[in-house]
Write a protein that holds these residues in place. Structure first.
Motif, PDB file in Angstrom:
ATOM      1  N   LEU A 173      28.058  30.272  36.266  1.00 45.46           N
ATOM      2  CA  LEU A 173      29.152  31.124  36.713  1.00 45.46           C
ATOM      3  C   LEU A 173      30.421  30.342  37.058  1.00 45.46           C
ATOM      4  O   LEU A 173      31.519  30.783  36.711  1.00 45.46           O
ATOM      5  N   PRO A 174      30.325  29.188  37.716  1.00 46.39           N
ATOM      6  CA  PRO A 174      31.553  28.417  37.947  1.00 46.39           C
ATOM      7  C   PRO A 174      32.254  28.042  36.649  1.00 46.39           C
ATOM      8  O   PRO A 174      33.492  28.097  36.573  1.00 46.39           O
ATOM      9  N   GLU A 175      31.479  27.715  35.630  1.00 50.04           N
ATOM     10  CA  GLU A 175      32.092  27.422  34.320  1.00 50.04           C
ATOM     11  C   GLU A 175      32.830  28.646  33.784  1.00 50.04           C
ATOM     12  O   GLU A 175      33.987  28.569  33.367  1.00 50.04           O
ATOM     13  N   LEU A 176      32.138  29.776  33.797  1.00 50.50           N
ATOM     14  CA  LEU A 176      32.748  30.990  33.253  1.00 50.50           C
ATOM     15  C   LEU A 176      34.009  31.348  34.020  1.00 50.50           C
ATOM     16  O   LEU A 176      35.031  31.717  33.437  1.00 50.50           O
ATOM     17  N   GLN A 177      33.947  31.215  35.351  1.00 48.64           N
ATOM     18  CA  GLN A 177      35.137  31.536  36.135  1.00 48.64           C
ATOM     19  C   GLN A 177      36.294  30.619  35.746  1.00 48.64           C
ATOM     20  O   GLN A 177      37.431  31.070  35.606  1.00 48.64           O
ATOM     21  N   HIS A 178      35.984  29.342  35.542  1.00 52.73           N
ATOM     22  CA  HIS A 178      37.066  28.423  35.177  1.00 52.73           C
ATOM     23  C   HIS A 178      37.675  28.776  33.824  1.00 52.73           C
ATOM     24  O   HIS A 178      38.888  28.692  33.637  1.00 52.73           O
ATOM     25  N   GLN A 189      39.542  34.601  42.844  1.00 59.97           N
ATOM     26  CA  GLN A 189      38.644  34.583  43.984  1.00 59.97           C
ATOM     27  C   GLN A 189      37.199  34.534  43.482  1.00 59.97           C
ATOM     28  O   GLN A 189      36.751  35.434  42.777  1.00 59.97           O
ATOM     29  N   LYS A 190      36.496  33.509  43.924  1.00 60.26           N
ATOM     30  CA  LYS A 190      35.100  33.344  43.522  1.00 60.26           C
ATOM     31  C   LYS A 190      34.290  34.607  43.789  1.00 60.26           C
ATOM     32  O   LYS A 190      33.538  35.091  42.935  1.00 60.26           O
ATOM     33  N   LYS A 191      34.465  35.156  44.980  1.00 60.84           N
ATOM     34  CA  LYS A 191      33.661  36.304  45.366  1.00 60.84           C
ATOM     35  C   LYS A 191      33.937  37.511  44.467  1.00 60.84           C
ATOM     36  O   LYS A 191      33.013  38.179  43.998  1.00 60.84           O
ATOM     37  N   SER A 192      35.212  37.794  44.208  1.00 60.20           N
ATOM     38  CA  SER A 192      35.573  38.937  43.375  1.00 60.20           C
ATOM     39  C   SER A 192      34.966  38.788  41.984  1.00 60.20           C
ATOM     40  O   SER A 192      34.405  39.727  41.418  1.00 60.20           O
ATOM     41  N   ARG A 194      32.383  36.996  40.950  1.00 59.44           N
ATOM     42  CA  ARG A 194      30.922  37.088  40.875  1.00 59.44           C
ATOM     43  C   ARG A 194      30.425  38.497  41.147  1.00 59.44           C
ATOM     44  O   ARG A 194      29.490  38.972  40.501  1.00 59.44           O
ATOM     45  N   ARG A 195      31.049  39.155  42.129  1.00 59.24           N
ATOM     46  CA  ARG A 195      30.606  40.469  42.558  1.00 59.24           C
ATOM     47  C   ARG A 195      30.565  41.448  41.397  1.00 59.24           C
ATOM     48  O   ARG A 195      29.579  42.129  41.148  1.00 59.24           O
ATOM     49  N   ARG A 196      31.681  41.519  40.669  1.00 56.63           N
ATOM     50  CA  ARG A 196      31.767  42.498  39.581  1.00 56.63           C
ATOM     51  C   ARG A 196      30.787  42.192  38.452  1.00 56.63           C
ATOM     52  O   ARG A 196      30.201  43.098  37.865  1.00 56.63           O
ATOM     53  N   ILE A 197      30.576  40.907  38.148  1.00 58.61           N
ATOM     54  CA  ILE A 197      29.632  40.557  37.092  1.00 58.61           C
ATOM     55  C   ILE A 197      28.215  40.905  37.518  1.00 58.61           C
ATOM     56  O   ILE A 197      27.426  41.439  36.738  1.00 58.61           O
ATOM     57  N   LEU A 235      41.178  42.590  37.264  1.00 59.38           N
ATOM     58  CA  LEU A 235      41.497  41.558  38.238  1.00 59.38           C
ATOM     59  C   LEU A 235      43.021  41.528  38.362  1.00 59.38           C
ATOM     60  O   LEU A 235      43.740  41.964  37.481  1.00 59.38           O
ATOM     61  N   GLU A 236      43.476  40.980  39.464  1.00 60.72           N
ATOM     62  CA  GLU A 236      44.934  40.982  39.706  1.00 60.72           C
ATOM     63  C   GLU A 236      45.643  40.131  38.656  1.00 60.72           C
ATOM     64  O   GLU A 236      45.105  39.137  38.179  1.00 60.72           O
ATOM     65  N   ASN A 237      46.849  40.529  38.296  1.00 56.59           N
ATOM     66  CA  ASN A 237      47.577  39.747  37.290  1.00 56.59           C
ATOM     67  C   ASN A 237      49.057  39.698  37.590  1.00 56.59           C
ATOM     68  O   ASN A 237      49.470  39.976  38.680  1.00 56.59           O
TER      69      ASN A 237
END
Lengths: 237, 237
Positions: A173-178, A189-192, A194-197, A235-237
């Motif tokens: 997940l950290p890879e995907l987020q990056h 935001q890490k939490k946002s 991960r939560r939705r996935i 997600l915010e943009n």
DNA sequence: CCAATAGTGTCTATCAGACATTATCTA
DNA sequence: TAGATAATGTCTGATAGACACTATTGG
């Protein structure tokens, strides 16, 4: 005259038709960056300039436009990308000096590992970052095609996990987020993220872990339909 | 050989090229329903079947693909629609019996009033509801093109006010909401619908009112950039 | 007054942002 | 134990859904 007779006497070359090519923006993720596969043009026009992998539709070899896209990509990379999407079609009388010309632009995603060898063995093809690409002159209107494909990918990063296709089958997940952060151009935001996935149940926990320095991260793979899922809220943009 | 020499000796007909046509799904809103402009085919193939307004790119008349779309639409309706968007391009060896064929599909929106006269005067063109369309056999793969255009419009109805282009320049909010409801296929919360449009400041209050039976509704028109705005959060779907 | 349609107030539910906290690994 | 990276807890804020309410017209 009935339809059968009509078809028999029909001459395809009765009208001038535009040239039709297919160009693909193949993205990957390597060294923490988003990169695009570029090809050095061997022939006129724009000989010597960098451009997108692509070429004319071959009426014998290709049954569909996607076939053309995949055939041209396979020629440069040796592989079929796991994600292919049509972006848009440009057609006008001035984009190609030779003739009235149409190009159907596709975007494709692939893990760097899966075509690294083939690309490196061909010295007329290489991966460039988007910054590098925008600092050189490209063939035809390929800069615009890349920009459009990047914009589309950016949108997808805000409401889907399509960007996962630039990673190998198993990823953390950290890879995907990056990857998402690099595509969007800002941190999330890490939490946002991960939560939705987690809520959408898009990933399968492989049970394996991978660590480098700290706590090992869980390795996931995509559920088969994960690429289709769209979140109702961006997600915010 | 340099590029100038190359271009001089280049023969466009050295390769077979696909046929290239442009087809448009022109939507309007009339009698509380979404309708599509259909044309009865005068020539083979699929002579006598209903299909989309469109045709081959004309290398002399058209400078761009949009020119082709607008030229073919103007021929049937006499007007230029205020909204035109490319949907996608299909190309394969079996969609047209004559040859390997490509069609670039556009979607367009127009108020019924603005092209009513021209369409009624041509007996080979008429407005059909989506239900009517799906109950008859259409030419080529036009049913799929219509479905794709409708899907796209549905998405836009959830995160933009693009559907406003099927209404005349001045319209009321209840009218606009109903258009969205018809496109999406379900009813919407009045409050949710109005709130987001007000917050985004997409409309100009013309000061005029229009009433039929009850309290008169305020007439609005679109701000010039209203079609570009996208809400960050979708309506429920 | 009533019927009809337009428009508002306000509560709840959902989900993203922010950021502190805890967990699990290596050296 | 310290440092690093992964993962969670929990509060806030924005905005869509639900639905009751008020407003303005004609008859």
């Amino acid at each position: 005259m009935n339809e059968a007779e009509f078809l028999q006497q029909y001459n395809q070359k009765a009208f001038d038709t535009p040239n039709v090519s297919v160009d693909s923006v193949l993205f990957t993720y390597h060294e923490q960056q988003l990169k695009v596969l570029m090809v050095n043009r061997a022939n006129y026009p724009d000989k010597g300039l960098w451009g997108l992998p692509g070429g004319f539709v071959n009426l014998q070899k290709d049954k569909t436009l996607e076939d053309t896209a995949l055939r041209k990509l396979a020629k440069k990379t040796g592989v079929k990308p796991p994600y292919l999407e049509q972006i848009y079609t440009v057609g006008n009388d001035h984009r190609d000096k030779r003739a009235w010309s149409i190009t159907v632009c596709y975007s494709a995603l692939i893990a760097h590992q899966y075509c690294k060898v083939q690309v490196n063995s061909v010295n007329d093809a290489k991966w460039l970052t988007l910054d590098e690409v925008s600092n050189i002159t490209l063939a035809f209107d390929h800069q615009q095609l890349i920009d459009a494909a990047h914009q589309r990918l950016k949108q997808k990063a805000l409401y889907s996990i399509v960007p996962a296709f630039v990673l190998p089958e198993q990823f953390t997940l950290p890879e995907l987020q990056h990857v998402h952060e690099v595509i969007i151009g800002k941190s999330l935001q890490k939490k946002s993220f991960r939560r939705r996935i987690e809520q959408a149940e898009l990933l399968i926990d492989t049970g394996e872990k991978r660590g480098e320095g700290g706590r090992p991260a869980t390795l996931y793979k995509l559920k088969s339909n994960a690429g289709q899922h769209t979140f109702i809220r961006n997600l915010e943009n």
